[in-house]
Design a protein around this motif. Structure first.
Motif, PDB file in Angstrom:
ATOM      1  N   UNK A  25     -25.485  75.145 -55.459  1.00 48.39           N
ATOM      2  CA  UNK A  25     -26.468  75.223 -54.377  1.00 48.39           C
ATOM      3  C   UNK A  25     -27.130  73.855 -54.243  1.00 48.39           C
ATOM      4  N   UNK A  26     -26.981  73.258 -53.074  1.00 45.46           N
ATOM      5  CA  UNK A  26     -27.642  71.982 -52.799  1.00 45.46           C
ATOM      6  C   UNK A  26     -28.954  72.213 -52.080  1.00 45.46           C
ATOM      7  N   UNK A  27     -29.976  71.473 -52.481  1.00 47.73           N
ATOM      8  CA  UNK A  27     -31.288  71.654 -51.858  1.00 47.73           C
ATOM      9  C   UNK A  27     -31.979  70.312 -51.670  1.00 47.73           C
ATOM     10  N   UNK A  28     -32.889  70.276 -50.716  1.00 46.74           N
ATOM     11  CA  UNK A  28     -33.673  69.060 -50.445  1.00 46.74           C
ATOM     12  C   UNK A  28     -35.002  69.481 -49.852  1.00 46.74           C
ATOM     13  N   UNK A  29     -36.083  68.921 -50.412  1.00 47.60           N
ATOM     14  CA  UNK A  29     -37.401  69.155 -49.809  1.00 47.60           C
ATOM     15  C   UNK A  29     -38.181  67.861 -49.943  1.00 47.60           C
ATOM     16  N   UNK A  30     -38.548  67.302 -48.807  1.00 51.37           N
ATOM     17  CA  UNK A  30     -39.197  65.996 -48.767  1.00 51.37           C
ATOM     18  C   UNK A  30     -38.334  64.997 -49.539  1.00 51.37           C
ATOM     19  N   UNK A  31     -38.851  64.385 -50.597  1.00 55.26           N
ATOM     20  CA  UNK A  31     -38.047  63.364 -51.290  1.00 55.26           C
ATOM     21  C   UNK A  31     -37.262  63.917 -52.471  1.00 55.26           C
ATOM     22  N   UNK A  32     -37.351  65.224 -52.701  1.00 60.04           N
ATOM     23  CA  UNK A  32     -36.666  65.820 -53.859  1.00 60.04           C
ATOM     24  C   UNK A  32     -35.363  66.479 -53.439  1.00 60.04           C
ATOM     25  N   UNK A  33     -34.327  66.289 -54.249  1.00 58.63           N
ATOM     26  CA  UNK A  33     -33.101  67.045 -54.022  1.00 58.63           C
ATOM     27  C   UNK A  33     -32.659  67.644 -55.352  1.00 58.63           C
ATOM     28  N   UNK A  34     -31.825  68.659 -55.275  1.00 54.31           N
ATOM     29  CA  UNK A  34     -31.354  69.272 -56.517  1.00 54.31           C
ATOM     30  C   UNK A  34     -30.022  69.977 -56.287  1.00 54.31           C
ATOM     31  N   UNK A  35     -29.409  70.313 -57.403  1.00 57.34           N
ATOM     32  CA  UNK A  35     -28.192  71.117 -57.435  1.00 57.34           C
ATOM     33  C   UNK A  35     -28.378  72.181 -58.496  1.00 57.34           C
ATOM     34  N   UNK A  65     -35.757  75.255 -51.967  1.00 57.68           N
ATOM     35  CA  UNK A  65     -35.133  76.038 -50.887  1.00 57.68           C
ATOM     36  C   UNK A  65     -36.163  76.917 -50.182  1.00 57.68           C
ATOM     37  N   UNK A  66     -37.182  77.316 -50.925  1.00 57.24           N
ATOM     38  CA  UNK A  66     -38.201  78.166 -50.300  1.00 57.24           C
ATOM     39  C   UNK A  66     -39.033  77.361 -49.305  1.00 57.24           C
ATOM     40  N   UNK A  67     -39.369  76.131 -49.658  1.00 57.10           N
ATOM     41  CA  UNK A  67     -40.161  75.278 -48.768  1.00 57.10           C
ATOM     42  C   UNK A  67     -39.326  74.801 -47.579  1.00 57.10           C
ATOM     43  N   UNK A  68     -38.104  74.382 -47.850  1.00 57.33           N
ATOM     44  CA  UNK A  68     -37.276  73.795 -46.775  1.00 57.33           C
ATOM     45  C   UNK A  68     -36.596  74.858 -45.924  1.00 57.33           C
ATOM     46  N   UNK A 121     -14.978  73.557 -50.352  1.00 60.39           N
ATOM     47  CA  UNK A 121     -15.633  74.333 -49.289  1.00 60.39           C
ATOM     48  C   UNK A 121     -17.141  74.155 -49.404  1.00 60.39           C
ATOM     49  N   UNK A 122     -17.795  73.926 -48.276  1.00 64.12           N
ATOM     50  CA  UNK A 122     -19.250  73.769 -48.244  1.00 64.12           C
ATOM     51  C   UNK A 122     -19.798  74.485 -47.014  1.00 64.12           C
ATOM     52  N   UNK A 123     -20.909  75.155 -47.230  1.00 65.75           N
ATOM     53  CA  UNK A 123     -21.520  75.945 -46.167  1.00 65.75           C
ATOM     54  C   UNK A 123     -22.983  75.545 -46.002  1.00 65.75           C
ATOM     55  N   UNK A 124     -23.382  75.257 -44.781  1.00 64.87           N
ATOM     56  CA  UNK A 124     -24.781  74.941 -44.495  1.00 64.87           C
ATOM     57  C   UNK A 124     -25.507  76.238 -44.140  1.00 64.87           C
ATOM     58  N   UNK A 125     -26.645  76.442 -44.754  1.00 69.91           N
ATOM     59  CA  UNK A 125     -27.350  77.724 -44.615  1.00 69.91           C
ATOM     60  C   UNK A 125     -28.811  77.540 -44.226  1.00 69.91           C
ATOM     61  N   UNK A 126     -29.274  78.459 -43.392  1.00 68.62           N
ATOM     62  CA  UNK A 126     -30.697  78.547 -43.045  1.00 68.62           C
ATOM     63  C   UNK A 126     -31.232  79.909 -43.483  1.00 68.62           C
ATOM     64  N   UNK A 127     -32.430  79.911 -44.011  1.00 65.33           N
ATOM     65  CA  UNK A 127     -33.052  81.157 -44.461  1.00 65.33           C
ATOM     66  C   UNK A 127     -33.378  82.026 -43.247  1.00 65.33           C
ATOM     67  N   UNK A 128     -32.894  83.262 -43.266  1.00 63.40           N
ATOM     68  CA  UNK A 128     -33.183  84.152 -42.136  1.00 63.40           C
ATOM     69  C   UNK A 128     -34.051  85.335 -42.548  1.00 63.40           C
ATOM     70  N   UNK A 129     -34.192  85.575 -43.833  1.00 60.52           N
ATOM     71  CA  UNK A 129     -34.998  86.708 -44.272  1.00 60.52           C
ATOM     72  C   UNK A 129     -35.576  86.371 -45.647  1.00 60.52           C
TER      73      UNK A 129
END
Lengths: 184, 184
Positions: A25-35, A65-68, A121-129
């Motif tokens: 799971x790739x994530x980014x919020x402001x200047x922070x990123x993580x896996x 992921x919760x913030x972004x 394989x990579x999938x871009x996701x947006x939180x919907x719920x």
């Protein structure tokens, strides 16, 4: 060898995720990123391509992921096992996991979270719920863009069995001749 | 050969379900019983052993598990592929799938829904959260009893890739030596 991913139909994402591989799971919020490595996930719809996954509050990625309200889901194969084990056994607040484990962040088309170049394989996701995060730590996403190297017909994905053991995807059986057309 | 299942620790169920195999869902409501094939599921907790799965209203099993608030989750292996394909391509309102595909219903210890004798792992489940059924067709269960034949160390489980194709579980890699103790 770096996979050559191209656009992939969203309603076919299940072909890669339903088998149950561990994912990054790739994530980014402001200047922070993580896996992070994650194995508790499921498809929740074809169209839209809904996908659920569990990310506990103890994970550094949870806040990102919760913030972004975005993430990427990337499927590694056997040759990335060292990186997978490294990512899964280190802390995102102590080091940059891309740098530490030789993985390359790539830009998505829609989300800001990084894709993992080396994954087929990579999938871009947006939180919907977000309604089940506090109750079950369950994030429900819509896959909004899919990138797959379709030249890899039988990806040797990794499937976690607990206790440091992974099942590696094996042979395939094709039973399509025995299926009703509407079930294919 | 019929598996010899014994009691299995609930907090270890993930070792069999997290890899993402297709499962047979057993259900019973009043005089009706059914079996369905299901591949959209995930672990949602260790203790209690929570487990989520998607069963659409179009499935005959939907009403049975919703009314009874119980089910069994049974994991088939390669030698049951014919039965799996048969169960997945027939209608529970038209025939009894146990009889039709040579599967043996077994009694659970806690729930009334039938276990599948021929499967190497079977889990008895009670519905603990019905709040996401109408929204996502997502049933959230607690596994209340687990039965596993632990003599089968590398079960050749089936993992659905869509279009009538199944990935069969392959080799294992053991990376436990590279894991932090708390992650094992």
């Amino acid at each position: 060898m770096t996979p050559r991913k191209t656009d992939f139909p969203l309603d076919q994402c299940r072909c890669h995720l339903e088998t149950g591989p561990i994912v990054l799971v790739g994530s980014q919020w402001q200047t922070e990123r993580n896996l992070m490595v994650m194995g508790w996930h499921m498809m929740l719809g074809f169209t839209p391509a809904h996908f659920g996954c569990l990310i506990t509050a103890a994970n550094h990625s949870h806040r990102l992921v919760r913030e972004s309200r975005e993430c990427t889901i990337n499927i590694p194969t056997l040759e990335l096992a060292d990186a997978v084990v490294g990512v899964g056994n280190s802390d995102g607040d102590a080091l940059d996991k891309f740098d530490a484990f030789g993985l390359t962040p790539a830009s998505g088309k829609i989300v800001s979270a990084p894709l993992v170049e080396e994954c087929y394989a990579s999938f871009e996701c947006r939180l919907v719920d977000d309604s089940q995060i506090d109750r079950h730590e369950l994030f429900i996403w819509e896959i909004v863009k899919a990138h797959v190297d379709t030249s890899i017909d039988l990806p040797r994905t990794l499937h976690y069995r607990g206790h440091g053991r992974f099942m590696v995807a094996g042979d395939e059986i094709d039973r399509s001749a025995d299926f009703r057309v509407q079930n294919l």
